[in-house]
Motif scaffolding. Structure first.
Motif, mmCIF file in Angstrom:
data_model
loop_
_atom_site.group_PDB
_atom_site.id
_atom_site.type_symbol
_atom_site.label_atom_id
_atom_site.label_comp_id
_atom_site.label_asym_id
_atom_site.label_seq_id
_atom_site.Cartn_x
_atom_site.Cartn_y
_atom_site.Cartn_z
ATOM 1 N N ASP A 66 30.301 43.596 31.830
ATOM 2 C CA ASP A 66 28.950 44.143 31.693
ATOM 3 C C ASP A 66 28.074 43.303 30.760
ATOM 4 N N ASP A 67 28.692 42.371 30.026
ATOM 5 C CA ASP A 67 27.919 41.494 29.149
ATOM 6 C C ASP A 67 27.231 40.375 29.912
ATOM 7 N N MET A 68 27.693 40.118 31.142
ATOM 8 C CA MET A 68 27.275 38.924 31.863
ATOM 9 C C MET A 68 26.162 39.218 32.854
ATOM 10 N N ASP A 69 25.298 38.197 33.029
ATOM 11 C CA ASP A 69 24.130 38.364 33.893
ATOM 12 C C ASP A 69 24.333 37.761 35.284
ATOM 13 N N TYR A 70 24.949 36.598 35.331
ATOM 14 C CA TYR A 70 25.125 35.881 36.598
ATOM 15 C C TYR A 70 26.578 35.445 36.729
ATOM 16 N N TRP A 71 27.011 35.375 37.985
ATOM 17 C CA TRP A 71 28.402 35.056 38.281
ATOM 18 C C TRP A 71 28.490 33.980 39.354
ATOM 19 N N GLY A 72 29.528 33.154 39.245
ATOM 20 C CA GLY A 72 29.877 32.259 40.327
ATOM 21 C C GLY A 72 30.732 32.997 41.348
ATOM 22 N N LYS A 73 31.102 32.295 42.403
ATOM 23 C CA LYS A 73 31.878 32.929 43.474
ATOM 24 C C LYS A 73 33.371 32.875 43.210
ATOM 25 N N GLY A 74 33.788 32.103 42.228
ATOM 26 C CA GLY A 74 35.189 32.067 41.845
ATOM 27 C C GLY A 74 35.960 30.925 42.467
ATOM 28 N N THR A 75 37.052 30.578 41.800
ATOM 29 C CA THR A 75 37.968 29.560 42.303
ATOM 30 C C THR A 75 39.396 30.058 42.082
ATOM 31 N N LEU A 76 40.238 29.888 43.083
ATOM 32 C CA LEU A 76 41.587 30.448 43.038
ATOM 33 C C LEU A 76 42.541 29.516 42.308
ATOM 34 N N VAL A 77 43.268 30.094 41.369
ATOM 35 C CA VAL A 77 44.340 29.389 40.663
ATOM 36 C C VAL A 77 45.646 30.085 40.991
ATOM 37 N N THR A 78 46.587 29.336 41.510
ATOM 38 C CA THR A 78 47.895 29.880 41.847
ATOM 39 C C THR A 78 48.952 29.103 41.079
ATOM 40 N N VAL A 79 49.756 29.827 40.319
ATOM 41 C CA VAL A 79 50.809 29.201 39.519
ATOM 42 C C VAL A 79 52.152 29.645 40.095
ATOM 43 N N SER A 80 52.902 28.706 40.581
ATOM 44 C CA SER A 80 54.195 29.026 41.175
ATOM 45 C C SER A 80 55.299 28.940 40.124
ATOM 46 N N SER A 81 56.311 29.787 40.301
ATOM 47 C CA SER A 81 57.415 29.815 39.323
ATOM 48 C C SER A 81 58.513 28.832 39.695
ATOM 49 N N GLY A 83 37.825 23.237 40.786
ATOM 50 C CA GLY A 83 39.010 22.798 40.062
ATOM 51 C C GLY A 83 40.237 23.666 40.241
ATOM 52 N N GLY A 84 40.108 24.774 40.960
ATOM 53 C CA GLY A 84 41.282 25.607 41.182
ATOM 54 C C GLY A 84 42.275 24.939 42.116
ATOM 55 N N GLY A 85 43.443 25.531 42.211
ATOM 56 C CA GLY A 85 44.467 24.986 43.095
ATOM 57 C C GLY A 85 45.822 25.575 42.809
ATOM 58 N N LEU A 86 46.827 24.934 43.370
ATOM 59 C CA LEU A 86 48.213 25.360 43.212
ATOM 60 C C LEU A 86 48.895 24.448 42.199
ATOM 61 N N SER A 127 50.073 24.793 29.998
ATOM 62 C CA SER A 127 51.250 25.677 29.948
ATOM 63 C C SER A 127 51.043 26.902 30.824
ATOM 64 N N LEU A 128 50.613 26.670 32.028
ATOM 65 C CA LEU A 128 50.295 27.780 32.926
ATOM 66 C C LEU A 128 51.531 28.579 33.283
ATOM 67 N N LYS A 129 51.313 29.876 33.446
ATOM 68 C CA LYS A 129 52.372 30.820 33.782
ATOM 69 C C LYS A 129 52.033 31.499 35.109
ATOM 70 N N PRO A 130 53.031 32.000 35.804
ATOM 71 C CA PRO A 130 52.735 32.708 37.063
ATOM 72 C C PRO A 130 51.742 33.854 36.874
ATOM 73 N N GLU A 131 51.774 34.489 35.712
ATOM 74 C CA GLU A 131 50.848 35.603 35.480
ATOM 75 C C GLU A 131 49.411 35.141 35.272
ATOM 76 N N ASP A 132 49.181 33.833 35.211
ATOM 77 C CA ASP A 132 47.818 33.315 35.158
ATOM 78 C C ASP A 132 47.202 33.222 36.555
ATOM 79 N N THR A 133 47.995 33.479 37.577
ATOM 80 C CA THR A 133 47.486 33.431 38.947
ATOM 81 C C THR A 133 46.370 34.452 39.140
ATOM 82 N N ALA A 134 45.225 33.970 39.598
ATOM 83 C CA ALA A 134 44.049 34.836 39.758
ATOM 84 C C ALA A 134 42.907 34.011 40.337
#
Length: 125
Positions: free
Chosen positions: A110-125, A8-11, A85-92
């Protein structure tokens, strides 16, 4: 083990919305809490939100409170992060993670046991 896959990530322009999904598989019966974290370039991974896998209770970082919501669909073994209401500082890169323990207040990596590989979110100004 638990496998997690984000999507679901994207620009998006500032002020826009995105919905992230995280599908869990494997030993999902061990999951107590699902968390969302993010990592911007050059920064540490930080807590965004957590949701109890069964009860649905949610916690949010102050930086996203009032803009992001979290939900889950146990039938689909999927959790969602609705980001408005995404902001550029939400880019990650946004990561989904699971824990066999409850998380009260702000989560920590450190609380978490398993992780996904991540999805990039880019918010342009």
């Amino acid at each position: 083990q638990v496998q997690l896959v984000e999507s679901g990530g994207g620009l998006v322009q500032a002020g826009g919305s995105l919905r992230l999904s995280c599908a869990a598989s494997g030993r999902t019966f061990n999951i107590y809490t699902m968390g969302w974290f993010r990592q911007a370039p050059g920064k540490e991974r930080e807590f965004v939100a957590a949701i109890a896998w069964r009860g649905g209770i949610t916690n949010f970082a102050d930086s996203v409170k009032g803009r992001f919501t979290a939900s889950r669909d146990n039938a689909k073994n999927t959790v969602y992060l609705q980001m408005n209401s995404l902001k550029p500082e939400d880019t990650a890169v946004y990561y989904c993670a699971s824990s066999a323990r409850p998380i009260y207040g702000l989560g920590d990596v450190d609380d978490m046991d398993y992780w996904g590989k991540g999805t990039l979110v880019t918010v342009s100004s």
